[in-house]
Scaffold this motif. Structure first.
Motif, PDB file in Angstrom:
ATOM      1  N   ILE A 179       0.820  -1.216   0.000  1.00 58.71           N
ATOM      2  CA  ILE A 179       0.000   0.000   0.000  1.00 58.71           C
ATOM      3  C   ILE A 179       0.850   1.261   0.000  1.00 58.71           C
ATOM      4  N   ASP A 180       2.187   1.109  -0.022  1.00 56.69           N
ATOM      5  CA  ASP A 180       3.091   2.262  -0.038  1.00 56.69           C
ATOM      6  C   ASP A 180       2.724   3.237   1.072  1.00 56.69           C
ATOM      7  N   ARG A 181       2.827   2.784   2.300  1.00 56.51           N
ATOM      8  CA  ARG A 181       2.320   3.492   3.470  1.00 56.51           C
ATOM      9  C   ARG A 181       2.892   4.905   3.586  1.00 56.51           C
ATOM     10  N   TYR A 182       4.169   5.081   3.240  1.00 59.24           N
ATOM     11  CA  TYR A 182       4.819   6.378   3.430  1.00 59.24           C
ATOM     12  C   TYR A 182       5.154   7.067   2.109  1.00 59.24           C
ATOM     13  N   ALA A 183       4.423   6.738   1.038  1.00 61.94           N
ATOM     14  CA  ALA A 183       4.539   7.403  -0.260  1.00 61.94           C
ATOM     15  C   ALA A 183       5.979   7.420  -0.757  1.00 61.94           C
ATOM     16  N   ASN A 184       6.676   6.291  -0.597  1.00 65.46           N
ATOM     17  CA  ASN A 184       8.045   6.211  -1.084  1.00 65.46           C
ATOM     18  C   ASN A 184       8.132   6.250  -2.603  1.00 65.46           C
ATOM     19  N   LEU A 185       7.098   5.761  -3.273  1.00 71.17           N
ATOM     20  CA  LEU A 185       7.137   5.738  -4.733  1.00 71.17           C
ATOM     21  C   LEU A 185       7.014   7.121  -5.344  1.00 71.17           C
ATOM     22  N   THR A 186       6.452   8.082  -4.599  1.00 69.14           N
ATOM     23  CA  THR A 186       6.266   9.454  -5.095  1.00 69.14           C
ATOM     24  C   THR A 186       5.754   9.458  -6.533  1.00 69.14           C
ATOM     25  N   THR A 187       4.688   8.703  -6.770  1.00 64.70           N
ATOM     26  CA  THR A 187       4.181   8.550  -8.132  1.00 64.70           C
ATOM     27  C   THR A 187       3.613   9.849  -8.689  1.00 64.70           C
ATOM     28  N   ILE A 188       3.061  10.705  -7.841  1.00 66.69           N
ATOM     29  CA  ILE A 188       2.542  11.986  -8.334  1.00 66.69           C
ATOM     30  C   ILE A 188       3.660  12.790  -8.985  1.00 66.69           C
ATOM     31  N   PHE A 189       4.830  12.776  -8.362  1.00 64.68           N
ATOM     32  CA  PHE A 189       5.956  13.545  -8.891  1.00 64.68           C
ATOM     33  C   PHE A 189       6.518  12.914 -10.162  1.00 64.68           C
ATOM     34  N   ARG A 206      -6.416   9.302 -15.009  1.00 67.41           N
ATOM     35  CA  ARG A 206      -6.627   8.716 -16.332  1.00 67.41           C
ATOM     36  C   ARG A 206      -5.426   8.933 -17.236  1.00 67.41           C
ATOM     37  N   TRP A 207      -4.852  10.156 -17.247  1.00 68.03           N
ATOM     38  CA  TRP A 207      -3.745  10.397 -18.169  1.00 68.03           C
ATOM     39  C   TRP A 207      -2.378  10.101 -17.557  1.00 68.03           C
ATOM     40  N   SER A 208      -2.267  10.111 -16.246  1.00 68.62           N
ATOM     41  CA  SER A 208      -0.968   9.880 -15.615  1.00 68.62           C
ATOM     42  C   SER A 208      -0.761   8.433 -15.179  1.00 68.62           C
ATOM     43  N   GLY A 209      -1.851   7.692 -14.970  1.00 69.84           N
ATOM     44  CA  GLY A 209      -1.725   6.327 -14.490  1.00 69.84           C
ATOM     45  C   GLY A 209      -1.603   6.220 -12.980  1.00 69.84           C
ATOM     46  N   VAL A 210      -1.698   7.343 -12.263  1.00 71.56           N
ATOM     47  CA  VAL A 210      -1.629   7.337 -10.807  1.00 71.56           C
ATOM     48  C   VAL A 210      -2.989   6.936 -10.247  1.00 71.56           C
ATOM     49  N   THR A 211      -3.002   5.938  -9.388  1.00 70.22           N
ATOM     50  CA  THR A 211      -4.256   5.465  -8.827  1.00 70.22           C
ATOM     51  C   THR A 211      -4.756   6.400  -7.725  1.00 70.22           C
ATOM     52  N   ILE A 212      -6.033   6.244  -7.388  1.00 63.70           N
ATOM     53  CA  ILE A 212      -6.625   7.056  -6.320  1.00 63.70           C
ATOM     54  C   ILE A 212      -5.926   6.776  -4.991  1.00 63.70           C
ATOM     55  N   GLN A 213      -5.590   5.520  -4.751  1.00 66.35           N
ATOM     56  CA  GLN A 213      -4.902   5.175  -3.503  1.00 66.35           C
ATOM     57  C   GLN A 213      -3.533   5.838  -3.428  1.00 66.35           C
ATOM     58  N   GLU A 214      -2.812   5.836  -4.548  1.00 65.66           N
ATOM     59  CA  GLU A 214      -1.501   6.496  -4.568  1.00 65.66           C
ATOM     60  C   GLU A 214      -1.652   7.996  -4.345  1.00 65.66           C
ATOM     61  N   TRP A 215      -2.699   8.600  -4.923  1.00 67.68           N
ATOM     62  CA  TRP A 215      -2.933  10.024  -4.693  1.00 67.68           C
ATOM     63  C   TRP A 215      -3.200  10.290  -3.214  1.00 67.68           C
ATOM     64  N   TRP A 216      -3.993   9.420  -2.571  1.00 67.87           N
ATOM     65  CA  TRP A 216      -4.317   9.639  -1.173  1.00 67.87           C
ATOM     66  C   TRP A 216      -3.072   9.488  -0.300  1.00 67.87           C
ATOM     67  N   ARG A 217      -2.222   8.492  -0.577  1.00 69.41           N
ATOM     68  CA  ARG A 217      -0.998   8.339   0.180  1.00 69.41           C
ATOM     69  C   ARG A 217      -0.097   9.558   0.010  1.00 69.41           C
ATOM     70  N   ASN A 218      -0.040  10.090  -1.197  1.00 68.80           N
ATOM     71  CA  ASN A 218       0.765  11.276  -1.433  1.00 68.80           C
ATOM     72  C   ASN A 218       0.204  12.476  -0.673  1.00 68.80           C
ATOM     73  N   GLN A 219      -1.128  12.620  -0.678  1.00 70.85           N
ATOM     74  CA  GLN A 219      -1.767  13.724   0.042  1.00 70.85           C
ATOM     75  C   GLN A 219      -1.549  13.582   1.550  1.00 70.85           C
ATOM     76  N   GLN A 220      -1.656  12.374   2.030  1.00 69.64           N
ATOM     77  CA  GLN A 220      -1.466  12.117   3.454  1.00 69.64           C
ATOM     78  C   GLN A 220      -0.032  12.434   3.872  1.00 69.64           C
ATOM     79  N   PHE A 221       0.913  11.985   3.074  1.00 69.19           N
ATOM     80  CA  PHE A 221       2.313  12.227   3.427  1.00 69.19           C
ATOM     81  C   PHE A 221       2.697  13.688   3.252  1.00 69.19           C
ATOM     82  N   TRP A 222       2.010  14.400   2.363  1.00 67.58           N
ATOM     83  CA  TRP A 222       2.253  15.842   2.223  1.00 67.58           C
ATOM     84  C   TRP A 222       1.927  16.556   3.530  1.00 67.58           C
ATOM     85  N   VAL A 223       0.841  16.154   4.198  1.00 69.61           N
ATOM     86  CA  VAL A 223       0.500  16.753   5.486  1.00 69.61           C
ATOM     87  C   VAL A 223       1.514  16.353   6.553  1.00 69.61           C
ATOM     88  N   ILE A 224       1.907  15.082   6.578  1.00 73.85           N
ATOM     89  CA  ILE A 224       2.854  14.616   7.589  1.00 73.85           C
ATOM     90  C   ILE A 224       4.183  15.347   7.476  1.00 73.85           C
TER      91      ILE A 224
END
Length: 843
Positions: free
Chosen positions: A402-412, A675-693
């Motif tokens: 689940i990439d708990r700590y957004a190590n993949l940084t897929t949004i970036f 849709r155009w980036s291939g980033v899943t909703i779960q990956e977006w949420w992990r990225n958003q969560q880690f942005w706050v942390i």
């Protein structure tokens, strides 16, 4: 496609047959194959024409994002922008009188968040992808029977402390480089040992011996990936697509040899964990020069190579060079940027590769065609004079599902970098990046083209033949223009003028090695442009971002490449504490750039930097500042619960309408972006969560610590963090290690929980309407707690919980906040008696 693949061999066979037919037609005496096997002469001529035509085609292609995917996203972004503007207009024109300070603080935070979001969207407006054609590259520059014309590539690998950076991981990295699908005579690997450790050198020696077995095995059976640790750990059917009858037997033998190699490496590490009283000694009995890591001479050891570089000539293996630059007390060594610049100078003298690949010691080549993929951009005549570097996406192993700590940084990597590639190119993240050597030397694209010509051979020969004391008088034009920037090494000056190592033909190997030792001395960069205009720039812990920014201002562009499978893979910080330290280091570097003369807000105007590219650099630089309004916004729910107030008039239906529309627009933009980036909703949420942390921890600490450093002119900053020493470290995934970065997020959790429980007791004695208002305040606080839920789990977990010292400090800060609140009561109206003007004389 590699130049040794099955498809390539088939094409080569057809090409040879066609060529023999054509030679026979013109009276060739060579033996020809049977006509029935080759087809008609017209067919052979057509095949030859197709091959020649394919060799002339572009080596890469830009693929814009499909309009059916990107246009709806652009439309929803514009809609969201309108909704955001209307929402802010409503917020500014409808102040909450009984909580004016809270309302004002929330509006300021929301305006800052809006500006940050707008800057981020500018870079995603025109995302593109890239396609490469390595088979065309081989047809053009590496035809069998002809001299290989592929460019020489120098590969840099940096290490600091082998006891923290596992020697086994470093060895796997080196093995993947030595077995890469590229001509070995065109590749050389340089290992920078900034810790001057004998363990690193001993590990490289063992790696060289094992590489003589591993590399032929990989190329014979087309093994992927070519890091043995990760290849043998794959849980796949390795016999499924292999047709060689001896493969199974040789694989078992190779696996046994690798296990023996691992035992030798681990025994070396165990041996070097305890330092003898008199320091380490080499095999010949002499003391190791690097026993004092902060005071030792420069060291260069050529372990593998071709021609004159090493007596251990092996035509199947690339070169391998060990380098440890000189360190002396009182000199500023500039950490990683300084070590990379030392490798740039050494490699210029030994091989002078036109292109440089930089890798971390914990990163291995996952796709053996990675070098060919990069050369499709660097050697394409259309882009060769424009591209300063090719940045590959970073991918990591050992991350939980689940990439708990957004190590993949897929949004970036999957969204932002694609958008930047459609402007002037992606930001440089350092590792997994191919550099154009001339761009590192500080040249503009037009100047780099001049130095690729053959008109300087006479000046080079004069430069090498001149005595050092007569150099200034014999060649004043060349001397003054280069010596002031690159230093006083005449061999280094000669290497700057060419793109290969032909300048070494008139110099003895011993002279080159003496010059190489000279250019890694600790005082060589004094009174030169190294670190200011040449090489990796100094002045920031994010020096590579600063270097890429400087290249873009000179008119270069960069390219983003995402091949399948991924070109490089590495090890990411496995637990939250290490992850926060890593983010802190990057944020501290961004703040240093923001407060420097190279700040993208005011630097580089009048150059060739596109304004959207500048916006991207500004957004990356000011990103840590978002931590201040974010911390305020995460504290507001607790204050609102305790004061029983709210930042929006709760009786207004218009406020509810704008909030609902804004939330719907956010959700829609996230769905369409996926849709155009291939980033899943779960990956977006992990990225958003880690942005706050990170915003309430790493970024906030980096902002204040960098401000303190700038005001006090001290050298306070983050220390170099080493990677984990074990390859299989999943047991540390949920472990919290002590770091001060954990205190503030834990404090916010405690304050919001305390405020929620306190507000419930306050609402018990009130009526129905107070519970309705409490529900909306609870939603606000619940949002903060959900974003910080890893800390909430750490508070109540039975094992792997937050360290006690962190909890104690957090309780102290939360208690101090509570006591100050009770004592000061900043939002409680003080009773000072009746007002006669309001209630009259009857009061």
């Amino acid at each position: 496609m590699s130049f040794k693949s099955i498809v390539w061999r088939e094409r080569l066979s057809q090409w040879k047959q066609a060529r023999q037919k054509l030679l026979s037609e013109f009276g060739s005496q060579k033996e020809l194959p049977d006509a029935s096997d080759c087809g008609s002469l017209e067919e052979l001529e057509l095949q030859q024409f197709e091959l020649d035509n394919e060799a002339r085609l572009p080596l890469s292609r830009k693929v814009p994002t499909s309009p059916s995917r990107i246009n709806p996203y652009r439309a929803i972004i514009l809609f969201r922008l309108v909704i955001l503007a209307m929402f802010l207009q409503y917020r500014m024109t409808h102040p909450v009188q009984n909580a004016y300070v809270l309302w004002l603080a929330s509006v300021i935070c929301e305006v800052w968040f809006s500006i940050s979001w707008i800057l981020d969207q500018f870079t995603k407006w025109h995302p593109v992808s890239r396609e490469t054609y390595p088979e065309r590259l081989c047809l053009r520059y590496n035809q069998p029977g002809k001299q290989c014309e592929l460019a020489f590539i120098d590969v840099f690998v940096g290490t600091v402390d082998p006891l923290k950076e596992s020697p086994l991981i470093t060895a796997n990295n080196i093995l993947s480089i030595l077995s890469v699908n590229y001509p070995p005579e065109k590749t050389c690997c340089y290992v920078s040992d900034d810790g001057a450790s004998l363990l690193t050198l001993e590990t490289l020696l063992e790696t060289c011996e094992f590489a003589k077995k591993w590399v032929p095995f990989c190329k014979k059976f087309t093994i992927e990936p070519r890091s043995p640790e990760y290849y043998f750990s794959q849980k796949i059917d390795y016999l499924k697509s292999n047709v060689f009858p001896t493969f199974s037997k040789e694989r078992r033998l190779m696996k046994r040899q690798y296990e023996e190699f691992k035992v030798r490496i681990n025994s070396l590490k165990a041996k070097f964990e305890k330092v003898p009283p008199n320091g380490w000694t080499m095999k010949n009995g002499t003391p190791w020069p690097g026993n004092n890591t902060e005071n030792h001479p420069g060291m260069i050891q050529i372990l593998l190579g071709t021609d004159w570089r090493n007596d251990n000539y092996c035509k199947e293996l690339p070169g391998l060079v060990y380098v440890s630059r000189e360190k002396r007390p009182g000199f500023q060594h500039n950490k990683k940027a300084g070590s990379v610049n030392a490798l740039v100078r050494v490699s210029a003298l030994l091989t002078n590769g036109a292109y440089i690949l930089n890798l971390d010691c914990n990163q291995y080549i996952n796709n053996s065609n990675a070098l060919l993929e990069a050369m499709c951009f660097m050697m394409d005549p259309i882009t060769t004079n424009k591209v300063c570097y090719v940045q590959f996406a970073q991918r990591f192993d050992g991350i939980d599902a689940i990439d708990r700590y957004a190590n993949l940084t897929t949004i970036f990597y999957d969204a932002n970098m694609k958008g930047l590639d459609g402007i002037q190119g992606p930001l440089c993240v350092g590792t997994g990046c191919f550099f154009n050597r001339k761009a590192l030397y500080g040249y503009d694209p037009s100047e780099a083209e001049y130095y690729k010509t053959e008109c300087l051979d006479e000046e080079i020969s004069k430069l090498l033949g001149a005595e050092p004391r007569n150099l200034e008088s014999e060649l004043p034009s060349v001397f003054f223009s280069l010596e002031k920037s690159f230093g006083q090494s005449r061999v280094l000056l000669a290497s700057v003028l060419v793109t290969d190592d032909r300048f070494t033909r008139s110099i003895t190997p011993n002279e080159i090695l003496r010059q190489a030792i000279c250019v890694i001395s600790c005082d060589y960069e004094e009174n030169t442009a190294w670190g200011r205009e040449i090489g990796w720039l100094y002045g920031s812990k994010s020096s590579i971002v600063l270097t890429g920014f400087e290249m873009h201002t000179r008119g270069w562009r960069s390219v983003y490449c995402m091949p399948a499978p991924s070109a490089f893979r590495g090890s990411a910080p496995i637990n939250l504490s290490d992850r926060l330290r890593h983010v802190y280091k990057s944020a501290f570097g961004s703040m240093e750039i923001l407060l420097s003369l190279h700040c993208p807000i005011w630097y580089g105007y009048g150059g060739h930097l596109k304004w959207l590219e500048r916006v991207a650099y500004i957004n990356a630089t000011i990103c840590p500042l978002t931590s201040i309004p974010l911390f305020i916004y995460c504290t507001l729910p607790a204050v609102l619960l305790l004061t029983r107030k709210f930042i929006i008039p709760m009786t207004s239906s218009e406020a509810s309408m704008w909030i609902i529309l804004l939330l719907l627009s956010i959700l829609s933009s996230v769905v369409l972006e996926s849709r155009w980036s291939g980033v899943t909703i779960q990956e977006w949420w992990r990225n958003q969560q880690f942005w706050v942390i990170t915003g309430v921890s790493s970024h906030l600490f980096a902002v204040f610590q960098c401000l303190v450093k700038s005001l006090t002119c001290s050298r306070t900053g983050s220390s170099e963090t080493a990677m984990k020493s074990d390859i299989d470290n999943t047991v540390d995934l949920y472990r919290f290690k002590w770091t001060s970065l954990l205190v503030l997020p834990t404090t916010l959790i405690l304050i919001n929980l305390w405020a929620m429980f306190a507000s419930i007791f306050l609402a018990v004695s009130s009526g129905y309407w107070s519970w309705v208002l409490l529900f909306f305040r609870f939603l606000f606080a619940f949002g903060v707690i959900v974003h910080l839920h890893p800390f909430l789990k750490g508070l109540f977990a039975r094992k792997h919980r937050i360290p006690t010292v962190v909890v104690v400090w957090s309780f102290l800060i939360a208690s101090l906040f509570s006591l100050l609140w009770v004592g000061v009561s900043p939002f409680t109206t003080k009773f000072s008696g009746p007002d006669p003007k309001e209630c009259g004389i009857q009061c």
